[in-house]
Scaffold this motif. Sequence first.
Motif, PDB file in Angstrom:
ATOM      1  N   PRO A 169       2.523   6.378   1.330  1.00 52.27           N
ATOM      2  CA  PRO A 169       1.235   5.690   1.142  1.00 52.27           C
ATOM      3  C   PRO A 169       0.660   5.984  -0.251  1.00 52.27           C
ATOM      4  O   PRO A 169       0.440   7.141  -0.597  1.00 52.27           O
ATOM      5  N   ASP A 212      -8.773   8.519   2.107  1.00 50.50           N
ATOM      6  CA  ASP A 212      -7.983   7.373   1.647  1.00 50.50           C
ATOM      7  C   ASP A 212      -8.850   6.282   1.021  1.00 50.50           C
ATOM      8  O   ASP A 212      -8.396   5.565   0.136  1.00 50.50           O
ATOM      9  N   ARG A 269       6.600  14.946   4.220  1.00 53.39           N
ATOM     10  CA  ARG A 269       6.988  14.384   5.507  1.00 53.39           C
ATOM     11  C   ARG A 269       8.256  13.556   5.364  1.00 53.39           C
ATOM     12  O   ARG A 269       9.166  13.630   6.185  1.00 53.39           O
ATOM     13  N   LEU A 315       3.400   7.612  13.910  1.00 51.41           N
ATOM     14  CA  LEU A 315       4.851   7.665  14.090  1.00 51.41           C
ATOM     15  C   LEU A 315       5.487   6.401  13.529  1.00 51.41           C
ATOM     16  O   LEU A 315       4.884   5.330  13.568  1.00 51.41           O
ATOM     17  N   GLU A 316       6.732   6.520  13.060  1.00 52.77           N
ATOM     18  CA  GLU A 316       7.488   5.343  12.680  1.00 52.77           C
ATOM     19  C   GLU A 316       8.012   4.676  13.943  1.00 52.77           C
ATOM     20  O   GLU A 316       8.383   5.357  14.901  1.00 52.77           O
ATOM     21  N   THR A 371      -9.226 -11.653   4.896  1.00 54.45           N
ATOM     22  CA  THR A 371      -9.039 -11.058   3.576  1.00 54.45           C
ATOM     23  C   THR A 371      -8.930 -12.112   2.491  1.00 54.45           C
ATOM     24  O   THR A 371      -8.983 -11.796   1.322  1.00 54.45           O
ATOM     25  N   ASP A 399      -2.671  14.959   8.757  1.00 50.54           N
ATOM     26  CA  ASP A 399      -2.387  13.690   8.105  1.00 50.54           C
ATOM     27  C   ASP A 399      -1.678  12.739   9.071  1.00 50.54           C
ATOM     28  O   ASP A 399      -1.221  13.141  10.144  1.00 50.54           O
ATOM     29  N   ARG A 437      -2.266   5.485  -1.464  1.00 48.75           N
ATOM     30  CA  ARG A 437      -3.605   6.082  -1.455  1.00 48.75           C
ATOM     31  C   ARG A 437      -3.550   7.606  -1.350  1.00 48.75           C
ATOM     32  O   ARG A 437      -4.418   8.305  -1.856  1.00 48.75           O
ATOM     33  N   GLY A 454       1.427  10.072   8.633  1.00 48.29           N
ATOM     34  CA  GLY A 454       2.399   9.776   7.578  1.00 48.29           C
ATOM     35  C   GLY A 454       2.709   8.316   7.378  1.00 48.29           C
ATOM     36  O   GLY A 454       3.127   7.904   6.303  1.00 48.29           O
ATOM     37  N   THR A 455       2.543   7.500   8.405  1.00 49.07           N
ATOM     38  CA  THR A 455       3.108   6.156   8.314  1.00 49.07           C
ATOM     39  C   THR A 455       2.021   5.096   8.238  1.00 49.07           C
ATOM     40  O   THR A 455       2.124   4.056   8.874  1.00 49.07           O
ATOM     41  N   ARG A 456       1.001   5.354   7.437  1.00 46.11           N
ATOM     42  CA  ARG A 456      -0.058   4.347   7.313  1.00 46.11           C
ATOM     43  C   ARG A 456       0.349   3.308   6.278  1.00 46.11           C
ATOM     44  O   ARG A 456      -0.219   3.217   5.196  1.00 46.11           O
ATOM     45  N   LEU A 457       1.343   2.517   6.649  1.00 46.13           N
ATOM     46  CA  LEU A 457       1.975   1.586   5.730  1.00 46.13           C
ATOM     47  C   LEU A 457       1.848   0.163   6.249  1.00 46.13           C
ATOM     48  O   LEU A 457       2.077  -0.082   7.431  1.00 46.13           O
ATOM     49  N   ILE A 458       1.493  -0.744   5.351  1.00 46.77           N
ATOM     50  CA  ILE A 458       1.461  -2.169   5.719  1.00 46.77           C
ATOM     51  C   ILE A 458       2.835  -2.728   5.386  1.00 46.77           C
ATOM     52  O   ILE A 458       3.041  -3.299   4.321  1.00 46.77           O
ATOM     53  N   ILE A 459       3.804  -2.499   6.272  1.00 42.78           N
ATOM     54  CA  ILE A 459       5.169  -2.893   5.937  1.00 42.78           C
ATOM     55  C   ILE A 459       5.432  -4.304   6.407  1.00 42.78           C
ATOM     56  O   ILE A 459       6.110  -5.079   5.786  1.00 42.78           O
ATOM     57  N   ASN A 497       0.830  -1.206   0.000  1.00 37.97           N
ATOM     58  CA  ASN A 497       0.000   0.000   0.000  1.00 37.97           C
ATOM     59  C   ASN A 497       0.867   1.260   0.000  1.00 37.97           C
ATOM     60  O   ASN A 497       0.407   2.332   0.319  1.00 37.97           O
ATOM     61  N   TYR A 498       2.127   1.092  -0.385  1.00 39.74           N
ATOM     62  CA  TYR A 498       3.032   2.239  -0.402  1.00 39.74           C
ATOM     63  C   TYR A 498       3.972   2.186  -1.609  1.00 39.74           C
ATOM     64  O   TYR A 498       4.243   1.114  -2.151  1.00 39.74           O
ATOM     65  N   LEU A 508      -5.008  -1.580   8.698  1.00 41.13           N
ATOM     66  CA  LEU A 508      -5.003  -1.174   7.289  1.00 41.13           C
ATOM     67  C   LEU A 508      -5.428  -2.316   6.368  1.00 41.13           C
ATOM     68  O   LEU A 508      -6.150  -2.100   5.390  1.00 41.13           O
ATOM     69  N   GLN A 509      -4.993  -3.533   6.697  1.00 39.73           N
ATOM     70  CA  GLN A 509      -5.382  -4.669   5.861  1.00 39.73           C
ATOM     71  C   GLN A 509      -6.888  -4.915   5.934  1.00 39.73           C
ATOM     72  O   GLN A 509      -7.511  -5.290   4.945  1.00 39.73           O
ATOM     73  N   ASP A 537       9.914   3.835   7.191  1.00 44.09           N
ATOM     74  CA  ASP A 537       8.735   4.649   6.937  1.00 44.09           C
ATOM     75  C   ASP A 537       9.075   5.972   6.268  1.00 44.09           C
ATOM     76  O   ASP A 537       8.199   6.634   5.733  1.00 44.09           O
ATOM     77  N   ARG A 540      -0.918  -2.130  13.382  1.00 46.98           N
ATOM     78  CA  ARG A 540      -1.015  -1.167  12.280  1.00 46.98           C
ATOM     79  C   ARG A 540      -1.335  -1.888  10.964  1.00 46.98           C
ATOM     80  O   ARG A 540      -2.235  -1.483  10.224  1.00 46.98           O
TER      81      ARG A 540
END
Lengths: 441, 441
Positions: A67, B192, A395, B59-60, A438, B412, A69, B414-419, A43-44, B144-145, A62, B140
């Motif tokens: 992201p 999003d 950011r 936050l990261e 999912t 916003d 989206r 910033g770190t809405r990531l599925i890492i 998603n990034y 998001l998933q 990060d 997190r």
Amino acid sequence: MEQHFPKGSKPRIVIIGGGFGGIELAKKLCSKPVEVIMLDKHNYHTFQPLLYQVATGGLEADSIAFPLRKIFKGHKNLSFRVTEVKKVDAGKNTIETTIGAIEYDYLVLATGSTSNFFGQDEIERNAMPMKSIPEALNLRSLILQNLEAAQIPGNPELKKQLMNFVVVGGGPTGVETAGALAELKKHVLRSDYPDLNINDVNIYLIEGSPELLGNMSVQSQQKSAEFLAELGVIIMNNSRVQAYDGKVLSLLDGQHIPSSTVIWSAGVKGVVLDGLNPEIIVRGNRLKVNEVNLVDGYRNIYAIGDVAAMITEEFPNGHPGVAPAAIQQGKLLAKNLLNIIQKRPLEPFEYIDKGTMATVGRNRAVVDLHKIRFQGVFAWFTWMFVHLMTLVGFRNKLVVFVNWVWSYFSYDRGTRLIIRPFIRPKDLEEISTPHDSTTNH
Amino acid sequence: MEQHFPKGSKPRIVIIGGGFGGIELAKKLCSKPVEVIMLDKHNYHTFQPLLYQVATGGLEADSIAFPLRKIFKGHKNLSFRVTEVKKVDAGKNTIETTIGAIEYDYLVLATGSTSNFFGQDEIERNAMPMKSIPEALNLRSLILQNLEAAQIPGNPELKKQLMNFVVVGGGPTGVETAGALAELKKHVLRSDYPDLNINDVNIYLIEGSPELLGNMSVQSQQKSAEFLAELGVIIMNNSRVQAYDGKVLSLLDGQHIPSSTVIWSAGVKGVVLDGLNPEIIVRGNRLKVNEVNLVDGYRNIYAIGDVAAMITEEFPNGHPGVAPAAIQQGKLLAKNLLNIIQKRPLEPFEYIDKGTMATVGRNRAVVDLHKIRFQGVFAWFTWMFVHLMTLVGFRNKLVVFVNWVWSYFSYDRGTRLIIRPFIRPKDLEEISTPHDSTTNH
């Protein structure tokens, strides 16, 4: 399976991959009279040129991920989905994905590239690739875990193996990684691991050809080798890897290097989806495209960036697999897709070479801008400036800038954290299966 | 197994755990006439009060983690090792660890606390804890998933389940998490996920008692409930969880909430090592200690912070499990250990209550400083200032500050990531086994 996106009246462009090419194309199609669907397995967006700094503890993951989206926020003609594409069915103008089948009018393959192990399975199982964020984080964990393990008394052979770090491939990624490891050793490891003899940490850089940075000027090649030698990197030119079992790296000339950490930056190959005609796959696993990035033999499938090979006299293997080439192709393809839809003539692609640069370490970089070439401190600041400006997201720019300024003055690496358990490369995919819910559709 | 650290002539203090208490103690023993060995299963200190911001994409992870080795840089009397302690053998003054046996003269247990599921295994398997960085990152990814999965057409029941987020426990962590989720919904998710009806996202906060923030003033309790309600959080007081199977949360009063994401902040319990006398374990799985943190019945084993219960008239269950209590105990214990070694009288512990605060969201926080109580914008800035100042490491302070300023102006995250791939809580430990080489000793 249920149809995922019912087709509307506007022509639909499906873009597979949110790398440099994919996002440039999508951005240029925002608010145009087309429907755009972008698919990516993450998603990034990943800023690949800085992955090596994540792997060596200089940056948080990060800060180089953005992201996807967010890029499309507020643009109603654009949708994004996290999914993996399984197959292209060109006859039906449909792709099969893990979230169902999706129809397209125009398909753009922007799938990028992955590490090329040239068919050597044993190396692929044991060496560490560094082409994605999970891979870079995994490598960071491995490096630090090996140093932790090296402190355990006992077996001196094992200790040697844990303290030898090998980078394979002397292109920009290999040079930058070897340099970053050497600086980590010099400025951080010595004080972090007082119980280890840090002089026993060796960093090898192995390159098959006689020179590092094959695509750069002789001046830059020589200077980068000089910089690396100053930092204590052992450069082995004209050396090719024969085998690696996770413990000992064997070279073709019979040399052996015991090492638990082999970082593979020896080459990439295009990520080609199933269902396409295998005859159009050329050298480097890239798809043969014409001057407007149309894939050979198809009428509505395009490829851009690392996965595309636009063969010209100047570029007999296609354009270099770098961000500017992908961005330029994405930008032009947006224009040309709108040209097609509006029945206007198409513009052929012309590559504008933005030059090449590589950083070796603090105050040490090499830059080739056509005829202008410079090395050292100014090159290093140029490198940082260009990377900061290219990084996607304000950011991210801020956080990376803060990290770099802080590291410059403190000689430190802030993110030397074993946050992710180390996972063998081949196992990584298996556990990525998301949450049960999912997959039960 | 080989002895890991040969004993020198100086008295050896072994500290298990690099949390607030452990690092305070170690720092105060730097350059003193003692040998200090700190052990932790991670190579970093976690700033737990901000874990919820990692879990909600603010936050990261790397900005609230601090490399433990860095704290002890340059102090020759201090060693650090990443390891898990398996057992205490008090008779032999030895602990057994994954890297071998280690002798001690004085042992300090600073092992902290973990989520308390009160023996309900099914809940433990399915609900998400948030007490460590891997857990926060895992949460997190899950959040998001689930939103990605909610976009897949089909089953409306499943969609509802994916879009309901439940926080169990109305203490500071629960309130802060629910507030952060509500802000995520308001400022980020709506843009999003244009294909979802974001009004269908529900955030529940479930608390067993009649009030949120049980330890705070009535004023703060009421104001925080008001703030949460303004943000759209559904507060359910006097509600207790009976069961959770990963799909539906059942309450004792017979209500059911379908939800794929249940965040567990309903309580903690001390992390007690094997080998200690079980009779000294009191309420909350804490170890009974005397007024100098000596563990009941032992002559050279101490406990500080969340795992210690110093029972006094004012604190019949021990001091609150907060950073200031752990820091104060660590600081005093450093003094007292030196007092013991130098045969001087010991000082009993006296807790200085620094007050309590909780943030609900942008411009919304509550602060109780003894008689002084305030809520709203100024409380919010106070909360941020105190947390920034307490955060370990200058780089971390900088990066968190940059993130907060940026979020304030951009609305916003910033770190809405599925890492990280989502992993069920119970599986997390199994894959943490490091690299083969580290276990073959």
